[in-house]
Motif scaffolding. Sequence first.
Motif, PDB file in Angstrom:
ATOM      1  N   VAL A  33       0.838  -1.200   0.000  1.00 56.85           N
ATOM      2  CA  VAL A  33       0.000   0.000   0.000  1.00 56.85           C
ATOM      3  C   VAL A  33       0.873   1.251   0.000  1.00 56.85           C
ATOM      4  O   VAL A  33       0.621   2.221  -0.725  1.00 56.85           O
ATOM      5  CB  VAL A  33      -0.949  -0.006   1.214  1.00 56.85           C
ATOM      6  N   LEU A  34       1.924   1.242   0.825  1.00 60.36           N
ATOM      7  CA  LEU A  34       2.847   2.372   0.848  1.00 60.36           C
ATOM      8  C   LEU A  34       3.489   2.567  -0.514  1.00 60.36           C
ATOM      9  O   LEU A  34       3.553   3.699  -1.031  1.00 60.36           O
ATOM     10  CB  LEU A  34       3.920   2.143   1.910  1.00 60.36           C
ATOM     11  N   GLY A  35       3.975   1.490  -1.108  1.00 62.45           N
ATOM     12  CA  GLY A  35       4.634   1.617  -2.402  1.00 62.45           C
ATOM     13  C   GLY A  35       3.722   2.148  -3.482  1.00 62.45           C
ATOM     14  O   GLY A  35       4.123   2.983  -4.297  1.00 62.45           O
ATOM     15  N   ASP A  36       2.489   1.673  -3.500  1.00 58.27           N
ATOM     16  CA  ASP A  36       1.528   2.163  -4.497  1.00 58.27           C
ATOM     17  C   ASP A  36       1.276   3.660  -4.345  1.00 58.27           C
ATOM     18  O   ASP A  36       1.274   4.401  -5.323  1.00 58.27           O
ATOM     19  CB  ASP A  36       0.215   1.396  -4.363  1.00 58.27           C
ATOM     20  N   SER A  37       1.048   4.098  -3.104  1.00 66.01           N
ATOM     21  CA  SER A  37       0.739   5.504  -2.881  1.00 66.01           C
ATOM     22  C   SER A  37       1.949   6.394  -3.147  1.00 66.01           C
ATOM     23  O   SER A  37       1.836   7.449  -3.773  1.00 66.01           O
ATOM     24  CB  SER A  37       0.235   5.700  -1.449  1.00 66.01           C
ATOM     25  N   ALA A  38       3.123   5.975  -2.679  1.00 64.88           N
ATOM     26  CA  ALA A  38       4.327   6.778  -2.886  1.00 64.88           C
ATOM     27  C   ALA A  38       4.670   6.875  -4.366  1.00 64.88           C
ATOM     28  O   ALA A  38       5.089   7.936  -4.851  1.00 64.88           O
ATOM     29  CB  ALA A  38       5.487   6.175  -2.102  1.00 64.88           C
ATOM     30  N   SER A  39       4.500   5.799  -5.105  1.00 62.14           N
ATOM     31  CA  SER A  39       4.768   5.832  -6.546  1.00 62.14           C
ATOM     32  C   SER A  39       3.772   6.732  -7.269  1.00 62.14           C
ATOM     33  O   SER A  39       4.131   7.461  -8.195  1.00 62.14           O
ATOM     34  CB  SER A  39       4.710   4.416  -7.120  1.00 62.14           C
TER      35      SER A  39
END
Length: 523
Positions: A33-39
């Motif tokens: 979830v973090l990776g999706d949002s940060a990307s």
Amino acid sequence: MRRSDASLRQPSGGVEFLGYVPLVDDARELAEVLGDSASEHGATGVVVGVLAGDECHVAAHGVTNVEFPRPLGAGSLFQVGSISKTFTSAAIGILVDEGRMRFEDPVSLHLPELEAYPELEPEALTVEQALSHQSGFDGDHLLVSGRGRGLEALAGVRRLFATGAGFSYSNAAFSIAGAVVGAVAGTDFTTFVRDRLLRPLGMRSATFRADEAITYDVAAPHLVLGGESHVLRGVGWQPGWELAQVDWPAGGLVASVEHLLAWCRFQRSGATTEGDVLLSRETLDRLHAPVVTADLLDRVGLDWFVREIDGVETIGHGGLTVGYASDLLAAPGRDFAFAASSNATNGGSVIRAVRRWALQRFAGIEETDPVPDPGLDIDVERVAGTYLHPFAELNVAVSDAPGRVTITPSARRRGLAASPGPTGRGGVLRAGARRHDRRVGACARWALRARRSWPRRVAPLGPQARAADLSRQPAGSGSSTTPARISDALTPAVESMMRTAARVSGSREARSTLSRVSIESKR
């Protein structure tokens, strides 16, 4: 859900006291979830952590510095800004527990030198009022006019309303509170916080000093424009990378997400994991208990913000400095806490998205934006005028569209005088000066400096990215320094500034109205 370059990383220095449980499904999902949002947002770097019962999950995305990229981890240090205030309040609580002072004490009892500045009303201002933002004077006076000096810089500070008559977020009041800690403890503020809170809780790398932080894994601050990250140097209201010493009790702590999770766990009992009590249950509860209403959403304790989300009471605090954003939120009734830090100007958007997911996933709490009530007849003209934010003047004007206002920011000027708000107390401000403040602040200076001061070599997000040379790209060539892209980056900051400026108003009616109308930022 797709895989991302977010990763689960063991905290540095060991965090056995946190009950860290690596590589479980919940933690992997948090990382995704973090990776999706940060990307999606192109954020330079973000670290998030969740306490769910005795389990602790940490995920990290991005790098500490795009010019010298190293992967972020749970032990990476960030400026955590105003989260520092919760440590200052706890330090006061320790001294109260020891019988060396009371929350009801006037600040002049411990700092008699403040009697030379009657505009502070030091004999009326209690420690509790300072910690709950009820001081009533311009709380950002030190940031804008202090030039890094001590409390004497508060001489001539503008008063917005009588002490205790309302709420106005006050960094300067916490500078006073930090001086109270030093005076009562007989040592300097940072030494007391280090010896009585940071070290007992295992936060050995947490510090207020750049000279100490540089020996650890430190995340550099970044401005994100058009998806590209740029290291920030020499911009904003800070005299250097570290805050001025007088501002440390208000926002100077440098800490990691693993530290913030330890701090969240401490809020459960006031004791270390070994059972050593640092704060009594009575005092801890008093720090969390609301004493004043800030707006329609938040009540404020000492100095925790208390908000009901989906019917569940939470305590929390955010932090912002130049190029950094951090957040703490705990739901004691659900045995849940969330902590996050970012080294990007757009990191707050990522943190909010992951926090909302974590609240739902681990605590069964759904956090949503307030929904305007179309049936309400809002008199937006009552909030039109010029508001003072620490880093800008904000002109609030009635929009052509019904129920909307337009916010236009400009550089803050010296000598702004308060004019009565809708209830007669100070809050709506009029400009009364000719000179612009040279220290306009982070948002305005980023825009002013963008065309001439980007570093010669910057790299897109990610440790494998190739460096790009912007020094040969003329203004208007489609580079990250074009006015349109600058405006895009400033839009969230303008909206945040408006929200904060609304709190400055002594009028609860004006604040409530602003929180219910739609906003459009004029760029």
